[in-house]
Motif scaffolding. Structure first.
Motif, PDB file in Angstrom:
ATOM      1  N   GLU A 182      36.478  12.576  13.925  1.00  0.00           N
ATOM      2  CA  GLU A 182      37.772  12.995  14.446  1.00  0.00           C
ATOM      3  C   GLU A 182      37.710  13.179  15.965  1.00  0.00           C
ATOM      4  O   GLU A 182      38.661  12.847  16.685  1.00  0.00           O
ATOM      5  CB  GLU A 182      38.217  14.299  13.775  1.00  0.00           C
ATOM      6  CG  GLU A 182      39.608  14.751  14.130  1.00  0.00           C
ATOM      7  CD  GLU A 182      40.694  13.748  13.733  1.00  0.00           C
ATOM      8  OE1 GLU A 182      41.775  13.790  14.349  1.00  0.00           O
ATOM      9  OE2 GLU A 182      40.474  12.930  12.818  1.00  0.00           O
ATOM     10  N   ARG A 185      37.805   9.765  17.493  1.00  0.00           N
ATOM     11  CA  ARG A 185      39.085   9.078  17.293  1.00  0.00           C
ATOM     12  C   ARG A 185      39.883   9.018  18.592  1.00  0.00           C
ATOM     13  O   ARG A 185      40.508   7.983  18.905  1.00  0.00           O
ATOM     14  CB  ARG A 185      39.897   9.819  16.226  1.00  0.00           C
ATOM     15  CG  ARG A 185      41.303   9.248  16.017  1.00  0.00           C
ATOM     16  CD  ARG A 185      42.088  10.067  14.999  1.00  0.00           C
ATOM     17  NE  ARG A 185      42.323  11.428  15.446  1.00  0.00           N
ATOM     18  CZ  ARG A 185      43.314  11.788  16.260  1.00  0.00           C
ATOM     19  NH1 ARG A 185      44.163  10.876  16.727  1.00  0.00           N
ATOM     20  NH2 ARG A 185      43.456  13.048  16.613  1.00  0.00           N
ATOM     21  N   TYR A 188      38.537   6.209  20.728  1.00  0.00           N
ATOM     22  CA  TYR A 188      38.895   4.900  20.176  1.00  0.00           C
ATOM     23  C   TYR A 188      40.349   4.554  20.485  1.00  0.00           C
ATOM     24  O   TYR A 188      40.660   3.445  20.939  1.00  0.00           O
ATOM     25  CB  TYR A 188      38.702   4.883  18.661  1.00  0.00           C
ATOM     26  CG  TYR A 188      37.307   5.194  18.167  1.00  0.00           C
ATOM     27  CD1 TYR A 188      36.188   5.087  18.991  1.00  0.00           C
ATOM     28  CD2 TYR A 188      37.099   5.599  16.850  1.00  0.00           C
ATOM     29  CE1 TYR A 188      34.913   5.371  18.515  1.00  0.00           C
ATOM     30  CE2 TYR A 188      35.824   5.876  16.370  1.00  0.00           C
ATOM     31  CZ  TYR A 188      34.745   5.769  17.211  1.00  0.00           C
ATOM     32  OH  TYR A 188      33.495   6.058  16.724  1.00  0.00           O
ATOM     33  N   GLU A 189      41.238   5.500  20.239  1.00  0.00           N
ATOM     34  CA  GLU A 189      42.659   5.241  20.413  1.00  0.00           C
ATOM     35  C   GLU A 189      43.026   5.063  21.886  1.00  0.00           C
ATOM     36  O   GLU A 189      43.916   4.274  22.225  1.00  0.00           O
ATOM     37  CB  GLU A 189      43.471   6.369  19.779  1.00  0.00           C
ATOM     38  CG  GLU A 189      43.358   6.404  18.249  1.00  0.00           C
ATOM     39  CD  GLU A 189      44.118   7.555  17.614  1.00  0.00           C
ATOM     40  OE1 GLU A 189      44.761   8.326  18.363  1.00  0.00           O
ATOM     41  OE2 GLU A 189      44.056   7.692  16.377  1.00  0.00           O
ATOM     42  N   ALA A 193      44.778   1.787  23.397  1.00  0.00           N
ATOM     43  CA  ALA A 193      46.075   1.967  24.051  1.00  0.00           C
ATOM     44  C   ALA A 193      46.107   1.320  25.433  1.00  0.00           C
ATOM     45  O   ALA A 193      47.170   0.943  25.928  1.00  0.00           O
ATOM     46  CB  ALA A 193      46.414   3.454  24.154  1.00  0.00           C
ATOM     47  N   HIS A 234      38.144   6.574   8.905  1.00  0.00           N
ATOM     48  CA  HIS A 234      39.039   7.697   9.170  1.00  0.00           C
ATOM     49  C   HIS A 234      39.374   7.766  10.662  1.00  0.00           C
ATOM     50  O   HIS A 234      40.537   7.951  11.049  1.00  0.00           O
ATOM     51  CB  HIS A 234      38.371   8.997   8.706  1.00  0.00           C
ATOM     52  CG  HIS A 234      39.114  10.244   9.079  1.00  0.00           C
ATOM     53  ND1 HIS A 234      40.224  10.680   8.394  1.00  0.00           N
ATOM     54  CD2 HIS A 234      38.909  11.137  10.081  1.00  0.00           C
ATOM     55  CE1 HIS A 234      40.673  11.798   8.946  1.00  0.00           C
ATOM     56  NE2 HIS A 234      39.895  12.095   9.977  1.00  0.00           N
ATOM     57  N   ARG A 237      41.863   4.953  11.852  1.00  0.00           N
ATOM     58  CA  ARG A 237      43.060   4.765  11.022  1.00  0.00           C
ATOM     59  C   ARG A 237      44.290   4.361  11.824  1.00  0.00           C
ATOM     60  O   ARG A 237      45.196   3.720  11.293  1.00  0.00           O
ATOM     61  CB  ARG A 237      43.350   6.039  10.228  1.00  0.00           C
ATOM     62  CG  ARG A 237      43.646   7.269  11.054  1.00  0.00           C
ATOM     63  CD  ARG A 237      43.687   8.519  10.170  1.00  0.00           C
ATOM     64  NE  ARG A 237      44.009   9.744  10.896  1.00  0.00           N
ATOM     65  CZ  ARG A 237      43.116  10.486  11.536  1.00  0.00           C
ATOM     66  NH1 ARG A 237      41.846  10.116  11.567  1.00  0.00           N
ATOM     67  NH2 ARG A 237      43.476  11.587  12.168  1.00  0.00           N
ATOM     68  N   ASN A 238      44.334   4.681  13.110  1.00  0.00           N
ATOM     69  CA  ASN A 238      45.486   4.310  13.936  1.00  0.00           C
ATOM     70  C   ASN A 238      45.209   3.118  14.845  1.00  0.00           C
ATOM     71  O   ASN A 238      46.036   2.794  15.702  1.00  0.00           O
ATOM     72  CB  ASN A 238      45.908   5.511  14.793  1.00  0.00           C
ATOM     73  CG  ASN A 238      46.363   6.690  13.957  1.00  0.00           C
ATOM     74  OD1 ASN A 238      47.006   6.516  12.918  1.00  0.00           O
ATOM     75  ND2 ASN A 238      46.023   7.891  14.385  1.00  0.00           N
ATOM     76  N   VAL A 239      44.068   2.473  14.653  1.00  0.00           N
ATOM     77  CA  VAL A 239      43.674   1.337  15.497  1.00  0.00           C
ATOM     78  C   VAL A 239      43.927   0.026  14.751  1.00  0.00           C
ATOM     79  O   VAL A 239      43.440  -0.145  13.636  1.00  0.00           O
ATOM     80  CB  VAL A 239      42.182   1.444  15.886  1.00  0.00           C
ATOM     81  CG1 VAL A 239      41.726   0.196  16.625  1.00  0.00           C
ATOM     82  CG2 VAL A 239      41.941   2.692  16.729  1.00  0.00           C
ATOM     83  N   PRO A 240      44.659  -0.911  15.330  1.00  0.00           N
ATOM     84  CA  PRO A 240      44.888  -2.197  14.662  1.00  0.00           C
ATOM     85  C   PRO A 240      43.562  -2.935  14.448  1.00  0.00           C
ATOM     86  O   PRO A 240      42.711  -2.981  15.347  1.00  0.00           O
ATOM     87  CB  PRO A 240      45.785  -2.955  15.642  1.00  0.00           C
ATOM     88  CG  PRO A 240      46.370  -1.915  16.531  1.00  0.00           C
ATOM     89  CD  PRO A 240      45.357  -0.825  16.629  1.00  0.00           C
TER      90      PRO A 240
END
Length: 263
Positions: A182, A185, A188-189, A193, A234, A237-240
């Motif tokens: 977490e 995360r 990563y995001e 972005a 986990h 989860r928001n990464v294409p």
């Protein structure tokens, strides 16, 4: 992500030898100049998907994370061998590894030196992320010199970060691993972005086989790996899927690999 119907696009795994000695803490101008030079070298070689050679991480895919988490306290080592110096290969080829370690050639990269000894970080409170400013500098340097669609930036998987960290706060190993995930995360995001391709480095997942996996047995080791894969998913989860790639590595040290887990 850059695509082609005319050719197979080429890339590399991330860490590149420095074209000049960058030292421990290069200033912004020196770092930017070094990144510009290594980007140009990759283009000249015909690579399509390139990066900053991990120069902005000091050439070390693990230690850069040390300053990006909160919630831990440093502890002195207990005198035991670091995990990276253990394993069946180290036992059977002890004479070679002693020779290479004494001469500093086992992990050597021209212009940089990968850290082999790391402080123990013990988590006594919730893990927090505090490295966004440093990450943004990485992104800004790269995007100031190349378009996002042709560049990737590396980050580290929770399973590989876990190896140098201890838990005294979370109730279980699973809870600890997911807390690390977490915290990562956010990194990563942020990379995705910016438009860059995210590469997840996870060398320790298979490289632990001859250190802890052989004693556990293949089924137990598989379950251990599956838990950590779930934690990574986990965090992603928001990464294409089209904007992330995953780098498994059996270790890049310059020594025998007789006991690696086969693919």
């Amino acid at each position: 992500m850059k695509r082609s119907t005319e050719k197979i696009l080429s890339t590399h795994v991330g860490s590149l030898p420095a074209l000049q000695d960058l030292g421990d803490a290069p200033d912004a101008a020196t770092l930017r100049g070094a990144v510009a030079a290594v980007l140009e070298r990759q283009r000249a070689l015909g690579l399509d998907i390139i990066n900053e050679g991990e120069y902005t991480k000091g050439g070390d895919w693990l230690s850069y994370v040390d300053e990006r988490f909160g919630g831990f306290e440093p502890r002195p080592t207990d005198g035991s061998k670091p995990l990276i110096q253990q394993g069946k290969d180290r036992e059977d080829f002890a004479e070679f590894y002693q020779y290479a370690s004494e001469r500093g050639t086992l992990f050597y990269l021209p212009g940089m030196q990968i850290r082999q000894k790391r402080p123990i970080q013990v988590y006594t409170s919730p893990i927090s992320s505090r490295g966004l400013a440093a990450l943004q500098q990485e992104i800004d340097i790269l995007l100031g010199l190349a378009p996002a669609e042709e560049c990737f930036l590396t980050s580290t998987a929770p399973a590989s970060i876990e190896v140098y960290r201890r838990n005294e706060f979370y109730k279980s190993e699973e809870e600890f691993v997911f807390a690390l995930a977490e915290a990562m995360r956010i990194e990563y995001e942020t990379i995705v972005a910016s438009g860059l391709i995210l590469q997840i480095d996870d060398a320790w997942l298979p490289a632990l086989w001859d250190r802890i996996g052989m004693a556990m047995g293949i089924e137990a080791f598989r379950r251990r790996c599956e838990l950590r894969t779930e934690a990574l998913n986990h965090a992603l989860r928001n990464v294409p899927e089209s904007q992330v790639r995953y780098h498994l590595c059996w270790g890049s040290w310059h020594g025998p690999h007789a006991y690696d887990l086969e693919l």
